[in-house]
Design an enzyme around this catalytic site. Structure first.
Site, PDB file in Angstrom:
ATOM      1  N   SER A  18       0.839  -1.199   0.000  1.00 26.35           N
ATOM      2  CA  SER A  18       0.000   0.000   0.000  1.00 26.35           C
ATOM      3  C   SER A  18       0.871   1.245   0.000  1.00 26.35           C
ATOM      4  CB  SER A  18      -0.902   0.029   1.237  1.00 26.35           C
ATOM      5  OG  SER A  18      -0.157   0.369   2.403  1.00 26.35           O
ATOM      6  N   ASP A  19       0.367   2.312  -0.616  1.00 25.45           N
ATOM      7  CA  ASP A  19       0.988   3.599  -0.357  1.00 25.45           C
ATOM      8  C   ASP A  19       0.670   3.965   1.088  1.00 25.45           C
ATOM      9  OD1 ASP A  19       2.346   5.966  -0.648  1.00 25.45           O
ATOM     10  OD2 ASP A  19       1.286   6.582  -2.453  1.00 25.45           O
ATOM     11  N   TRP A  20       1.475   4.833   1.660  1.00 24.99           N
ATOM     12  CA  TRP A  20       1.363   5.153   3.080  1.00 24.99           C
ATOM     13  C   TRP A  20       0.048   5.909   3.324  1.00 24.99           C
ATOM     14  CZ3 TRP A  20       5.069   2.333   1.818  1.00 24.99           C
ATOM     15  CH2 TRP A  20       6.032   1.884   2.717  1.00 24.99           C
ATOM     16  N   GLY A  21      -0.893   5.234   3.989  1.00 23.38           N
ATOM     17  CA  GLY A  21      -2.203   5.825   4.218  1.00 23.38           C
ATOM     18  C   GLY A  21      -3.200   5.491   3.136  1.00 23.38           C
ATOM     19  N   GLY A  22      -2.899   4.517   2.275  1.00 20.52           N
ATOM     20  CA  GLY A  22      -3.766   4.200   1.151  1.00 20.52           C
ATOM     21  C   GLY A  22      -4.789   3.122   1.413  1.00 20.52           C
TER      22      GLY A  22
END
Length: 744
Positions: free
Chosen positions: A271-275
């Protein structure tokens, strides 16, 4: 010893204890196959998986710190360490914070931005880039490099375009494969991002992209597919935005259907950070590793929240209740174990190196080869130091460090050679170099705790700055203006898009005043995006220098003074006006909840060709200090069988007085398609280095698969029989010859 290296060392020691005593929880008498590197990875994965508890399987799927995820200490399986890229290895941050860890040994080599790499049009430079940055990641004991980025350049306002490889899927695909392979030869996973349709920063966390399947498959996916199928990428990062109503970090269609089923991807989806936004979707829709939840990736977040991540305690609870599939869990755990065996537990990988002379040389070489000479009337460049006594350098970007800022690609370098430093070093005592600021842009110099230490404060008014710059220009034999964009918010920066197509900080006024003061003016643009140039007819020379990393100034001096003959070509179109860009002419931008890609496949030069719009500078454009003739374009046959091939050739001659390199470009147009198609599309390119007077024949092979388009009604790739044209030239608007043929 750095914390992560110490932890990995201890984890390795724990391996022997775990095997000797059966781990304390699951006594076993059989041999630990997963520790035997002579065994096939899949066999090792299955053995390790069979030894893991439900809790251990879940634990390896989510973060344990800002940039690491847990291993299996009981079995001696180490954790996974990530680092931001794609232009260098991010400095260490604290375990649970975004603040700097305060290390003194984490300065890296900043390599040029990926726009510059793409502008080399040279896969050999991409391989060198991947090898070099992979060695730095390996030295820092990183397992996943969060890069490269291959999102398509849809609008010149996208603040993150500088991290990507331009507007054309074929060019991006050919340039991403060697990068991925180079990184992974170091036992470091390349994590190709941001999959997919992440073409703007505005509303990036929730915007739902509406795009037809044809554009998806023809424009926005090919580079990702090449990274997986040809490059063998071990990791893919999901993007923040939505597609078909689902966030891309847990998207059934993109991750399960296309990536894992159709492309047979065997790596991890990160995941992207916070995705990540939902446990059920994260569990079912293709995500494997979750990082950065409850954070925007940059600044805010809950502390020590890792057990509460969507793929942590909530997922474990669903599994215990029988509400989630254990088979799907095992698939995720297999992928993470496979990654660990390829990286952290790979004892055969090289040691790597950091800030080596070889890496600095690579950065300088790539930067010099990627710079694009856009205009050079009257031979203003290169500057002849034998005839030049005074050089005026004007512009804030001549002195401002560009490796700090811009978002997650911000770096900490040992030293960044600015343009002014590089110019002065190259000139030495052969000429006087005068510097004037000219304009004031961003006087700050820190990002995420990394500080440039530069004092860019300025008390002079705009009028006085221009007057002083003009006075210096009038005294000089040659003038170099260094401007463009920077890494501040609403410029070339993650998190927000540009607010205007024109240059900021009243630079147009400075350039116009300098052009009036001295005809020997060269404008150097430092940017990752196209910009408007209302002064273009009054300026004889323009050079696109990109964000060029640690060696930016030295590489610029190499080109400006002729030690390097520029050979870069634009990886995207410079439109005259923003309205000439198809996303702004037909599509929606930036949208709010949704954004429609109404332009479909007609992105960049495809749109300019269709509408017969003259660009400011075309895709593939780039001049040299010598000249080249491309002639004798011909095909070895006029018909192409379904299982055959045609060879199209051209003779390239250096007709000038300097050694140089030309990029010969092959485009193909379909003359009889039942669906609308571009006038022509890039299907091949070769970079040829020639001495004065030397001629070389370049040959391209055309096969039927190169003629296909995606028929969204049929859900299939189609190559229709009929007439085609091969176009060979030096840019999308500079075709030197054609060859007609027919697909039978």
């Amino acid at each position: 010893m750095p914390n992560n290296i110490l932890i990995k060392t201890l984890a390795g020691l724990c391996t022997f204890a775990a095997v000797a005593c059966g781990g304390g929880q699951q006594p076993r008498s059989d041999v630990a196959v997963y520790l035997d590197e002579s065994q096939p990875i899949e066999k090792r994965v299955e053995d390790a998986l069979s030894r893991m508890t439900l809790e251990e399987k879940v634990a390896i799927l989510h973060a344990q710190s800002k940039f690491s995820s847990a291993g299996v200490p009981r079995l001696g399986i180490p954790e996974v360490w990530c680092t931001d890229g794609p232009h260098g290895i991010r400095p260490e941050v604290l375990w649970d914070e975004w603040e700097q860890a305060g290390w003194t040994n984490d300065s890296c080599t900043a390599f040029p931005a990926l726009t510059c790499l793409a502008a080399t049009w040279n896969p050999e430079m991409s391989a060198l880039y991947g090898k070099s940055i992979g060695e730095e990641a390996r030295y820092r004991e990183k397992d996943i490099l969060l890069g490269p980025g291959v999102n398509i350049y849809r609008t010149p306002l996208n603040g993150r375009n500088f991290e990507y490889m331009g507007e054309d899927p074929f060019l991006s695909a050919r340039m991403v494969v060697p990068y991925v392979q180079g990184v992974q030869k170091n036992g470091v996973a390349a994590c190709v991002k941001h999959y997919a349709l992440n073409n703007q920063e505005e509303h990036r966390h929730g915007i739902d992209v509406e795009v037809d399947d044809r554009a998806l498959y023809e424009i926005y996916l090919p580079a990702f597919k090449a990274a997986v199928r040809e490059g063998g990428a071990w990791a893919i990062m999901g993007s923040y935005n939505k597609y078909k109503g689902q966030h891309c970090c847990h998207n059934q269609y993109l991750l399960n259907d296309i990536l894992k089923r159709d492309w047979a991807f065997d790596g991890v989806v990160v995941s992207d950070w916070g995705g990540v936004h939902d446990t059920k979707q994260a569990a079912e829709n293709g995500l494997d590793m979750e990082f950065g939840s409850w954070t925007d990736g940059l600044s805010w977040g809950a502390s020590n929240a890792y057990d509460n991540y969507y793929l942590a305690a909530p997922y474990l609870d669903m599994l215990r209740k029988g509400e989630a599939s254990t088979a799907t869990l095992d698939d995720k755990a297999r992928r993470v174990l496979r990654l660990i065996f390829r990286t952290a537990m790979n004892t055969q990988k090289p040691f790597g190196s950091l800030n080596s002379p070889e890496h600095l040389a690579a950065a300088r070489r790539i930067a010099g080869e990627g710079m694009v000479l856009l205009k050079n009337d009257g031979g203003v460049l290169p500057i002849d130091l034998g005839k030049t006594k005074t050089i005026a350098v004007v512009g804030e970007n001549a002195v401002k460090m560009m490796t700090v800022g811009g978002g997650s690609s911000s770096l900490k370098v040992r030293h960044e050679y600015t343009p002014l430093e590089g110019i002065r070093a190259a000139v030495g005592d052969r000429a006087e170099v005068i510097y004037e600021r000219g304009y004031v842009g961003d006087v700050t110099g820190n990002y995420n705790g990394v500080k440039t230490g530069q004092d860019l404060s300025e008390k002079r008014s705009e009028a006085q700055l221009i007057a002083d710059a003009v006075a210096a220009a009038r005294k000089a034999d040659a003038v170099i203006f260094v401007g463009g964009l920077n890494k501040s918010d609403h410029q070339d920066c993650e998190g927000a898009d540009r607010l205007q197509y024109g240059l900021p900080y009243a630079q147009d006024r400075v350039i116009e005043a300098l052009a009036e003061a001295n005809p020997n003016l060269a404008v150097v643009m430092v940017s990752g995006n196209a910009v408007a140039m209302p002064w273009i007819d009054r300026v004889p020379a323009v050079l696109e220098a990109w964000f060029s990393g640690s060696e930016a100034g030295n590489a610029l001096a190499d080109v400006v003074f002729g030690a390097v003959n520029p050979s870069g070509k634009l990886p995207f179109t410079f439109p005259v006006r923003l309205e000439d860009n198809s996303a702004h002419a037909l599509g929606e931008y930036p949208g709010t909840d949704k954004v429609a890609y109404n332009e479909g496949i007609f992105v960049g030069y495809r749109w300019h060709d269709k509408e017969q719009l003259k660009p400011l500078f075309a895709f593939g454009h780039g001049l040299s200090y010598t000249t080249f003739d491309i002639a004798g374009v011909k095909a070895d046959r006029t018909t192409l069988a379904a299982n055959g091939r045609i060879r199209v050739s051209a003779d390239v001659t250096n007709t000038g007085t300097r050694p140089g390199a030309e990029v010969v470009q092959l485009y193909i147009g379909d003359e009889e398609s039942s669906l609308p198609r571009p006038v022509k599309e890039l299907k091949g390119f070769q970079k040829v280095s020639l001495n004065p007077g030397e001629t070389q024949t370049v040959t391209f092979e055309i096969t039927p698969d190169m003629l296909q388009y995606y028929d969204d009604a049929k859900g299939a790739w189609i190559a229709e029989p009929g007439a085609f044209t091969a176009y060979v030239g030096a840019a999308s608007d500079d075709i030197r010859g054609t060859a007609a043929f027919e697909l039978k």
